[in-house]
Scaffold this motif. Structure first.
Motif, PDB file in Angstrom:
ATOM      1  N   ARG B  17       0.774  -1.147   0.015  1.00  0.00           N
ATOM      2  CA  ARG B  17       0.200   0.026  -0.015  1.00  0.00           C
ATOM      3  C   ARG B  17       0.823   1.094  -0.153  1.00  0.00           C
ATOM      4  O   ARG B  17       0.693   2.373  -0.443  1.00  0.00           O
ATOM      5  CB  ARG B  17      -1.008  -0.012   1.169  1.00  0.00           C
ATOM      6  CG  ARG B  17      -2.349   0.084   0.873  1.00  0.00           C
ATOM      7  CD  ARG B  17      -3.269   0.236   2.056  1.00  0.00           C
ATOM      8  NE  ARG B  17      -3.891  -1.293   2.385  1.00  0.00           N
ATOM      9  CZ  ARG B  17      -4.319  -1.677   3.277  1.00  0.00           C
ATOM     10  NH1 ARG B  17      -4.742  -0.738   4.158  1.00  0.00           N
ATOM     11  NH2 ARG B  17      -4.888  -2.722   3.542  1.00  0.00           N
ATOM     12  N   ASN B 190      -7.952   2.296  -6.906  1.00  0.00           N
ATOM     13  CA  ASN B 190      -8.742   1.953  -5.843  1.00  0.00           C
ATOM     14  C   ASN B 190      -9.881   1.040  -6.263  1.00  0.00           C
ATOM     15  O   ASN B 190     -10.316   0.327  -5.471  1.00  0.00           O
ATOM     16  CB  ASN B 190      -9.583   3.313  -5.440  1.00  0.00           C
ATOM     17  CG  ASN B 190      -8.542   4.169  -4.727  1.00  0.00           C
ATOM     18  OD1 ASN B 190      -7.661   3.822  -4.169  1.00  0.00           O
ATOM     19  ND2 ASN B 190      -8.878   5.464  -4.565  1.00  0.00           N
ATOM     20  N   ARG B 193      -8.216  -2.352  -5.808  1.00  0.00           N
ATOM     21  CA  ARG B 193      -8.144  -2.761  -4.565  1.00  0.00           C
ATOM     22  C   ARG B 193      -9.439  -3.154  -3.943  1.00  0.00           C
ATOM     23  O   ARG B 193      -9.309  -3.361  -2.697  1.00  0.00           O
ATOM     24  CB  ARG B 193      -7.323  -1.836  -3.871  1.00  0.00           C
ATOM     25  CG  ARG B 193      -5.926  -1.447  -4.331  1.00  0.00           C
ATOM     26  CD  ARG B 193      -5.023  -2.818  -4.304  1.00  0.00           C
ATOM     27  NE  ARG B 193      -3.738  -2.532  -4.836  1.00  0.00           N
ATOM     28  CZ  ARG B 193      -3.103  -3.381  -5.436  1.00  0.00           C
ATOM     29  NH1 ARG B 193      -3.775  -4.588  -5.714  1.00  0.00           N
ATOM     30  NH2 ARG B 193      -1.756  -3.495  -5.901  1.00  0.00           N
ATOM     31  N   SER B 194     -10.302  -3.023  -4.445  1.00  0.00           N
ATOM     32  CA  SER B 194     -11.663  -3.164  -3.782  1.00  0.00           C
ATOM     33  C   SER B 194     -12.417  -4.653  -4.113  1.00  0.00           C
ATOM     34  O   SER B 194     -11.877  -5.267  -4.877  1.00  0.00           O
ATOM     35  CB  SER B 194     -12.621  -2.122  -4.350  1.00  0.00           C
ATOM     36  OG  SER B 194     -13.104  -2.303  -5.761  1.00  0.00           O
TER      37      SER B 194
END
Lengths: 295, 340
Positions: B17, B190, B193-194
């Motif tokens: 991250r 994003n 990464r969901s």
């Protein structure tokens, strides 16, 4: 000329262009069945067929009959070389990579053709005579149209014989059904894949040569003809031989009717719109049984 | 080895991250500083084109690299963005920002109409459907003259502006375009990464497996298709307002091929690879213009060689090369330890 004569004329034009699409679609199908790849070099096979024919007949004054077979052999050789070289040595065997490899190769060949022949459209003399034949329905037919139909029928019969009755043809069909099993019973899969490229090269060349006297030819005539041939293959059901013929004829006739009755500018729009509609209503194409998934 | 890597990818340890945050910070700094070092107008234009392509490629990579679907019609969505923006502002006097949003939503809607049936098609049927759609849209751009200006194109598209700041030169446009690039990449990151991102990756791995684990694969594929079309549309709108002139030849079949090539060269499924692929191919395409009439051959040869020898994309291939070397060193060290 009345409407019915006009329609008859459009149908004849449509049938002849449809025959070309059918031959090209056949080329796409053969390679698809052998490898699962959409071979965009097929477009270049068509252009090269036409341009070789032009070079031999017009520039070198070789007799038509001999030129036809020489061009066919030359393009078949190019097809085989493409498989024997880049396709076989590609590090990745992923389908999407191979499809784009064929796009790259197609660009290379087209660029080379452009350097050799320039960008002008050139004519090729008709196979026999230029005098139009008047049909009783009021439409006229060029002798070359008859050649297109005749050659197409011959090609289809020859292919049928090849795949049904010869050892190589049967081996190719076996490879298409199951590579591993074919290899186990002694089929040389590599050679069959190469043969399929040579065969579709020859088919592309034939398509390019028989249409050249009607519509002239250039280094990039193959692009639209090739893409439409692909469309015809999909329309009929990808991989299906009877589908290629039905898809090709249907696409050719609809396109010609659309161009004549609605608007010639929208010719390609109509062709592809029909294609999309058919795909949405019948996702496997007209004759297709659904694409086998390679898991 | 392989499994562990996958696991780490999914569970996203803190270090990774941080790595992403650092990468985005570097990107922001680079974007801010580049104009300080670049003075020539030509270089700025090339950079802007790279930015515009990156937005399309990032969206397309979501579709190809993660959902595993091929589109050969993205030039159409890029073009729809341009033409909606252009037509609404020039012919109907729309304010430009709302026009851009309308363009994006409409293009998304069209993508849904095409994608909903098309994504049920497997393999090459989808290639054909998107290819056909691209050709139809491209022809319509030339033929619907009363709206699009026909083959001569549409001229006099106003530049974008915020308040009194008008993005009317290459430098200002640079900041505008690259701000969009930054946020598009951030949004894509994003998303990946969901839960949605993991579902997409599962579809790419095996559609059957994903389906049986309760992922609604069909619905995800359509959504990603629509999203990637919207990315392309935004980029298209930006292009129209930046260049202020659009014509059908920009949005032909070759553009569709070019953007997919960028995805492949950058590495399918690699977010930073998208930026890299767009940059490298845009630059090469520019550089090859020097070759003039040999442009077509040069591009074809380049693409072929690339796909034969570095099929996973340049970045991933380099990464693998170093990993292999590390592994070899490790093995050699272990061997030495054993014998010594």
């Amino acid at each position: 000329m009345g409407l019915s004569e006009q329609i008859a004329q459009f149908i004849i034009t449509g049938l002849s262009i449809g025959a070309i699409y059918a031959i090209v679609a056949m080329g796409f199908n053969i390679i698809h069945n052998a490898t699962g790849v959409v071979n965009f070099v097929q477009c270049e096979f068509i252009s090269l067929g036409g341009m070789f024919m032009y070079t031999l007949v017009v520039l070198l004054r070789v007799p038509m009959f001999i030129s036809f077979f020489m061009s066919m052999a030359a393009v078949a050789l190019i097809g085989a070389l493409i498989e024997r070289g880049p396709i076989r040595y590609a590090r990745s065997k992923e389908i999407i990579i191979l499809i784009f490899l064929t796009i790259g190769l197609s660009g290379t060949l087209r660029g080379t053709a452009q350097q050799i022949w320039g960008t002008d459209n050139v004519g090729v003399p008709a196979f026999s005579g230029e005098n139009p034949i008047h049909l009783p329905v009021g439409a006229t037919l060029l002798p070359q149209h008859i050649w297109v139909f005749g050659v197409t029928v011959l090609v289809m019969l020859a292919l049928r014989h090849f795949f049904k009755n010869t050892m190589s043809g049967k081996a190719m069909r076996a490879t298409a059904v199951n590579r591993k099993a074919a290899a186990l019973v002694g089929v040389s899969v590599d050679r069959m894949v190469m043969l399929s490229f040579a065969l579709s090269g020859a088919l592309g060349a034939v398509a390019g040569m028989i249409i050249a006297p009607i519509s002239t030819t250039s280094y990039d005539t193959g692009i639209m003809l090739g893409l439409k041939g692909f469309a015809a293959a999909i329309l009929g059901g990808y991989g299906s031989f009877s589908g290629a013929i039905i898809g090709g004829i249907m696409l050719g006739v609809l396109e010609s009717l659309g161009a004549g009755l609605i608007s010639s500018q929208y010719k390609d729009v109509i062709a592809f719109l029909v294609l999309l509609l058919v795909l949405f209503l019948r996702p496997t194409g007209i004759m297709g049984h659904g694409e086998s998934e390679r898991v | 080895m392989e499994n562990r890597k996958e696991y780490e990818e999914v569970s996203m340890p803190r270090s990774l991250r941080h790595k992403d945050v650092i990468c985005f910070a570097i990107l922001a700094v680079v974007i801010t500083l580049i104009p300080v070092f670049v003075e020539s107008k030509y270089h700025l234009i090339v950079l802007n084109i790279i930015g515009l392509n990156t937005i399309v490629v990032v969206g397309l990579n979501l579709l190809i690299g993660f959902a595993g679907q091929i589109s050969l019609g993205h030039a159409a969505f890029y073009g729809l963005g341009s033409y909606f923006s252009g037509i609404l502002t020039v012919n109907y006097g729309f304010p430009h920002w709302p026009a851009m949003v309308v363009a994006m939503v409409t293009t998304g809607g069209i993508a849904y109409l095409i994608g909903y049936p098309a994504l049920k098609l497997r393999g090459h049927y989808l290639v054909m459907a998107t290819l056909g759609f691209g050709i139809i849209i491209n022809i319509l751009m030339g033929e619907l003259e009363q709206f699009t200006g026909g083959h001569d194109g549409l001229i006099g598209i106003p530049p974008l502006s915020i308040g009194s700041l008008t993005f009317d030169n290459d430098l200002k446009s640079f900041y505008l375009i690259w701000t969009f690039v930054f946020f598009c990449m951030l949004a894509a990151r994003n998303l990946l990464r969901s839960r949605v991102g993991r579902a997409l990756r599962a579809i790419h791995g095996s559609e059957v497996a994903a389906n049986s684990l309760g992922v609604n694969t069909a619905s995800y594929k359509v959504k990603v298709f629509v999203l990637s079309a919207m990315f392309a549309s935004v980029s298209g709108s930006l292009y129209a307002h930046y260049i202020t002139f659009i014509s059908p030849s920009t949005y032909d079949f070759y553009y569709s091929i070019q953007v997919v090539t960028m995805v492949i060269v950058g590495g399918m499924g690699s977010l930073w690879g998208s930026l890299f692929g767009a940059a490298v191919l845009s630059l090469i395409s520019e550089a090859l213009h020097v070759a003039k009439q040999y442009h077509v051959i040069a591009y074809g040869v380049f693409l072929s060689l690339m796909l034969i020898f570095l099929p996973e994309g340049v970045l991933v291939s380099i990464h693998h090369f170093y990993q292999n070397r590390k592994l070899k060193k490790l093995l050699a060290a272990e061997k030495g330890g054993l014998t010594g």
